[in-house]
Design a protein around this motif. Structure first.
Motif, PDB file in Angstrom:
ATOM      1  N   ALA A 145      -8.813  -3.536   7.597  1.00 58.39           N
ATOM      2  CA  ALA A 145      -7.385  -3.994   8.120  1.00 58.39           C
ATOM      3  C   ALA A 145      -6.844  -4.826   7.153  1.00 58.39           C
ATOM      4  O   ALA A 145      -5.728  -4.897   6.855  1.00 58.39           O
ATOM      5  CB  ALA A 145      -7.676  -4.678   9.348  1.00 58.39           C
ATOM      6  N   ILE A 146      -7.834  -5.702   6.643  1.00 55.59           N
ATOM      7  CA  ILE A 146      -7.377  -6.572   5.446  1.00 55.59           C
ATOM      8  C   ILE A 146      -6.620  -5.866   4.186  1.00 55.59           C
ATOM      9  O   ILE A 146      -5.637  -6.288   3.795  1.00 55.59           O
ATOM     10  CB  ILE A 146      -8.315  -7.658   5.013  1.00 55.59           C
ATOM     11  CG1 ILE A 146      -9.064  -8.538   5.924  1.00 55.59           C
ATOM     12  CG2 ILE A 146      -7.955  -8.335   3.750  1.00 55.59           C
ATOM     13  CD1 ILE A 146     -10.233  -9.454   5.771  1.00 55.59           C
ATOM     14  N   ARG A 147      -7.303  -4.795   3.571  1.00 56.80           N
ATOM     15  CA  ARG A 147      -6.687  -3.927   2.724  1.00 56.80           C
ATOM     16  C   ARG A 147      -5.449  -3.505   3.233  1.00 56.80           C
ATOM     17  O   ARG A 147      -4.567  -3.377   2.341  1.00 56.80           O
ATOM     18  CB  ARG A 147      -7.844  -2.713   2.523  1.00 56.80           C
ATOM     19  CG  ARG A 147      -7.569  -2.128   1.127  1.00 56.80           C
ATOM     20  CD  ARG A 147      -8.337  -1.003   1.040  1.00 56.80           C
ATOM     21  NE  ARG A 147      -8.047  -0.082   2.012  1.00 56.80           N
ATOM     22  CZ  ARG A 147      -9.255   0.629   2.613  1.00 56.80           C
ATOM     23  NH1 ARG A 147     -10.456   0.538   2.319  1.00 56.80           N
ATOM     24  NH2 ARG A 147      -8.969   1.551   3.688  1.00 56.80           N
ATOM     25  N   ASP A 148      -5.451  -2.730   4.280  1.00 50.31           N
ATOM     26  CA  ASP A 148      -4.111  -2.128   4.627  1.00 50.31           C
ATOM     27  C   ASP A 148      -2.945  -3.397   4.892  1.00 50.31           C
ATOM     28  O   ASP A 148      -1.860  -2.954   4.403  1.00 50.31           O
ATOM     29  CB  ASP A 148      -4.251  -1.762   6.014  1.00 50.31           C
ATOM     30  CG  ASP A 148      -4.962  -0.368   5.904  1.00 50.31           C
ATOM     31  OD1 ASP A 148      -5.381   0.187   4.904  1.00 50.31           O
ATOM     32  OD2 ASP A 148      -5.553  -0.012   6.904  1.00 50.31           O
ATOM     33  N   LEU A 149      -3.298  -4.528   5.182  1.00 51.87           N
ATOM     34  CA  LEU A 149      -2.422  -5.876   5.252  1.00 51.87           C
ATOM     35  C   LEU A 149      -1.763  -6.042   4.024  1.00 51.87           C
ATOM     36  O   LEU A 149      -0.744  -6.173   3.603  1.00 51.87           O
ATOM     37  CB  LEU A 149      -3.051  -6.872   5.972  1.00 51.87           C
ATOM     38  CG  LEU A 149      -2.085  -8.031   6.044  1.00 51.87           C
ATOM     39  CD1 LEU A 149      -0.858  -7.988   6.774  1.00 51.87           C
ATOM     40  CD2 LEU A 149      -2.857  -9.164   6.563  1.00 51.87           C
ATOM     41  N   LEU A 150      -2.759  -6.337   2.875  1.00 55.94           N
ATOM     42  CA  LEU A 150      -2.471  -6.632   1.661  1.00 55.94           C
ATOM     43  C   LEU A 150      -1.744  -5.551   0.730  1.00 55.94           C
ATOM     44  O   LEU A 150      -0.834  -5.843  -0.102  1.00 55.94           O
ATOM     45  CB  LEU A 150      -3.616  -6.924   0.858  1.00 55.94           C
ATOM     46  CG  LEU A 150      -4.421  -8.275   1.276  1.00 55.94           C
ATOM     47  CD1 LEU A 150      -5.675  -8.527   0.444  1.00 55.94           C
ATOM     48  CD2 LEU A 150      -3.612  -9.483   1.498  1.00 55.94           C
ATOM     49  N   ALA A 151      -2.053  -3.976   1.202  1.00 54.70           N
ATOM     50  CA  ALA A 151      -1.146  -3.042   0.588  1.00 54.70           C
ATOM     51  C   ALA A 151       0.178  -2.973   1.180  1.00 54.70           C
ATOM     52  O   ALA A 151       1.328  -2.567   0.267  1.00 54.70           O
ATOM     53  CB  ALA A 151      -2.016  -1.724   0.738  1.00 54.70           C
ATOM     54  N   THR A 152       0.586  -3.727   2.247  1.00 56.25           N
ATOM     55  CA  THR A 152       1.889  -3.529   2.669  1.00 56.25           C
ATOM     56  C   THR A 152       3.012  -4.369   1.967  1.00 56.25           C
ATOM     57  O   THR A 152       2.649  -5.333   1.536  1.00 56.25           O
ATOM     58  CB  THR A 152       1.979  -4.078   4.180  1.00 56.25           C
ATOM     59  OG1 THR A 152       0.921  -3.569   5.097  1.00 56.25           O
ATOM     60  CG2 THR A 152       3.141  -3.910   4.758  1.00 56.25           C
ATOM     61  N   THR A 153       4.180  -3.721   1.568  1.00 58.30           N
ATOM     62  CA  THR A 153       5.150  -4.233   0.941  1.00 58.30           C
ATOM     63  C   THR A 153       6.229  -4.758   1.698  1.00 58.30           C
ATOM     64  O   THR A 153       7.092  -5.550   1.361  1.00 58.30           O
ATOM     65  CB  THR A 153       5.688  -3.340  -0.208  1.00 58.30           C
ATOM     66  OG1 THR A 153       6.241  -2.267   0.568  1.00 58.30           O
ATOM     67  CG2 THR A 153       4.708  -2.939  -1.300  1.00 58.30           C
ATOM     68  N   ASP A 154       6.173  -4.402   3.133  1.00 60.10           N
ATOM     69  CA  ASP A 154       7.202  -4.982   3.988  1.00 60.10           C
ATOM     70  C   ASP A 154       6.735  -6.166   4.526  1.00 60.10           C
ATOM     71  O   ASP A 154       6.133  -6.120   5.172  1.00 60.10           O
ATOM     72  CB  ASP A 154       7.335  -3.798   5.017  1.00 60.10           C
ATOM     73  CG  ASP A 154       8.618  -3.975   6.041  1.00 60.10           C
ATOM     74  OD1 ASP A 154       9.573  -4.886   5.551  1.00 60.10           O
ATOM     75  OD2 ASP A 154       8.668  -3.514   7.236  1.00 60.10           O
ATOM     76  N   LYS A 155       7.627  -7.202   4.546  1.00 60.72           N
ATOM     77  CA  LYS A 155       7.342  -8.640   5.013  1.00 60.72           C
ATOM     78  C   LYS A 155       7.134  -8.595   6.474  1.00 60.72           C
ATOM     79  O   LYS A 155       6.434  -8.978   7.168  1.00 60.72           O
ATOM     80  CB  LYS A 155       8.246  -9.511   4.558  1.00 60.72           C
ATOM     81  CG  LYS A 155       7.841 -10.978   4.875  1.00 60.72           C
ATOM     82  CD  LYS A 155       8.563 -12.136   4.115  1.00 60.72           C
ATOM     83  CE  LYS A 155       7.993 -13.369   4.483  1.00 60.72           C
ATOM     84  NZ  LYS A 155       8.578 -14.319   3.537  1.00 60.72           N
ATOM     85  N   THR A 156       8.303  -7.889   7.261  1.00 56.47           N
ATOM     86  CA  THR A 156       8.125  -7.954   8.466  1.00 56.47           C
ATOM     87  C   THR A 156       6.912  -7.058   9.230  1.00 56.47           C
ATOM     88  O   THR A 156       6.359  -7.564  10.252  1.00 56.47           O
ATOM     89  CB  THR A 156       9.371  -7.175   9.171  1.00 56.47           C
ATOM     90  OG1 THR A 156       9.431  -5.989   8.804  1.00 56.47           O
ATOM     91  CG2 THR A 156      10.643  -8.081   8.843  1.00 56.47           C
ATOM     92  N   ALA A 157       6.497  -6.158   8.549  1.00 51.25           N
ATOM     93  CA  ALA A 157       5.324  -5.448   8.929  1.00 51.25           C
ATOM     94  C   ALA A 157       4.001  -6.072   8.869  1.00 51.25           C
ATOM     95  O   ALA A 157       3.123  -6.263   9.610  1.00 51.25           O
ATOM     96  CB  ALA A 157       5.328  -4.068   8.300  1.00 51.25           C
ATOM     97  N   ALA A 158       3.860  -6.886   7.556  1.00 50.58           N
ATOM     98  CA  ALA A 158       3.122  -7.625   7.412  1.00 50.58           C
ATOM     99  C   ALA A 158       2.727  -8.927   8.353  1.00 50.58           C
ATOM    100  O   ALA A 158       1.519  -9.307   8.720  1.00 50.58           O
ATOM    101  CB  ALA A 158       3.007  -8.223   5.935  1.00 50.58           C
ATOM    102  N   GLN A 159       3.905  -9.333   8.607  1.00 50.40           N
ATOM    103  CA  GLN A 159       3.821 -10.351   9.647  1.00 50.40           C
ATOM    104  C   GLN A 159       3.389 -10.179  11.119  1.00 50.40           C
ATOM    105  O   GLN A 159       2.890 -10.653  11.792  1.00 50.40           O
ATOM    106  CB  GLN A 159       5.402 -11.057   9.725  1.00 50.40           C
ATOM    107  CG  GLN A 159       5.410 -12.100   8.300  1.00 50.40           C
ATOM    108  CD  GLN A 159       6.827 -12.614   8.462  1.00 50.40           C
ATOM    109  OE1 GLN A 159       7.974 -12.127   9.113  1.00 50.40           O
ATOM    110  NE2 GLN A 159       6.967 -13.772   7.786  1.00 50.40           N
ATOM    111  N   ALA A 160       3.615  -8.794  11.356  1.00 47.94           N
ATOM    112  CA  ALA A 160       3.348  -8.239  12.598  1.00 47.94           C
ATOM    113  C   ALA A 160       1.875  -8.009  12.620  1.00 47.94           C
ATOM    114  O   ALA A 160       1.173  -8.093  13.719  1.00 47.94           O
ATOM    115  CB  ALA A 160       4.162  -7.028  12.965  1.00 47.94           C
ATOM    116  N   ALA A 161       1.325  -7.774  11.578  1.00 50.19           N
ATOM    117  CA  ALA A 161       0.040  -7.193  11.685  1.00 50.19           C
ATOM    118  C   ALA A 161      -0.882  -8.597  11.330  1.00 50.19           C
ATOM    119  O   ALA A 161      -2.152  -8.556  11.593  1.00 50.19           O
ATOM    120  CB  ALA A 161      -0.408  -6.277  10.357  1.00 50.19           C
TER     121      ALA A 161
END
Length: 84
Positions: free
Chosen positions: A31-47
């Protein structure tokens, strides 16, 4: 390996705990790896709240140390805030 009943039970219990801890540790790392790989700020803030909750649960059940949990949370929050 000893042949005492209590020792055999302890071996069974520790194996069960080990599998439980491995599952939650691996799930949280993914889950941490997927979060850090996200480039979309809104998706990252949601996760982020879900991942932070997973880390807190691991620290609460002594799968990881509470200070390590704090360090991990600090790092991922910093990375999420840095996204453009």
């Amino acid at each position: 390996m000893a042949n005492h009943k209590a020792t055999l039970k302890d071996v069974r219990q520790s194996e069960k705990r080990r599998e439980h801890n491995r599952y939650y540790g691996k799930t949280t790392r993914n889950a941490i790896r997927d979060l850090l790989a996200t480039t979309d700020k809104t998706a990252a803030q949601a996760a982020l709240p879900k991942v932070v909750a997973m880390i807190d649960k691991m620290a609460k059940t002594n799968i990881i140390h509470k200070n390590k949990a704090g360090n991990i949370k600090s790092g991922i929050v910093k990375r999420v805030k840095a996204l453009a």
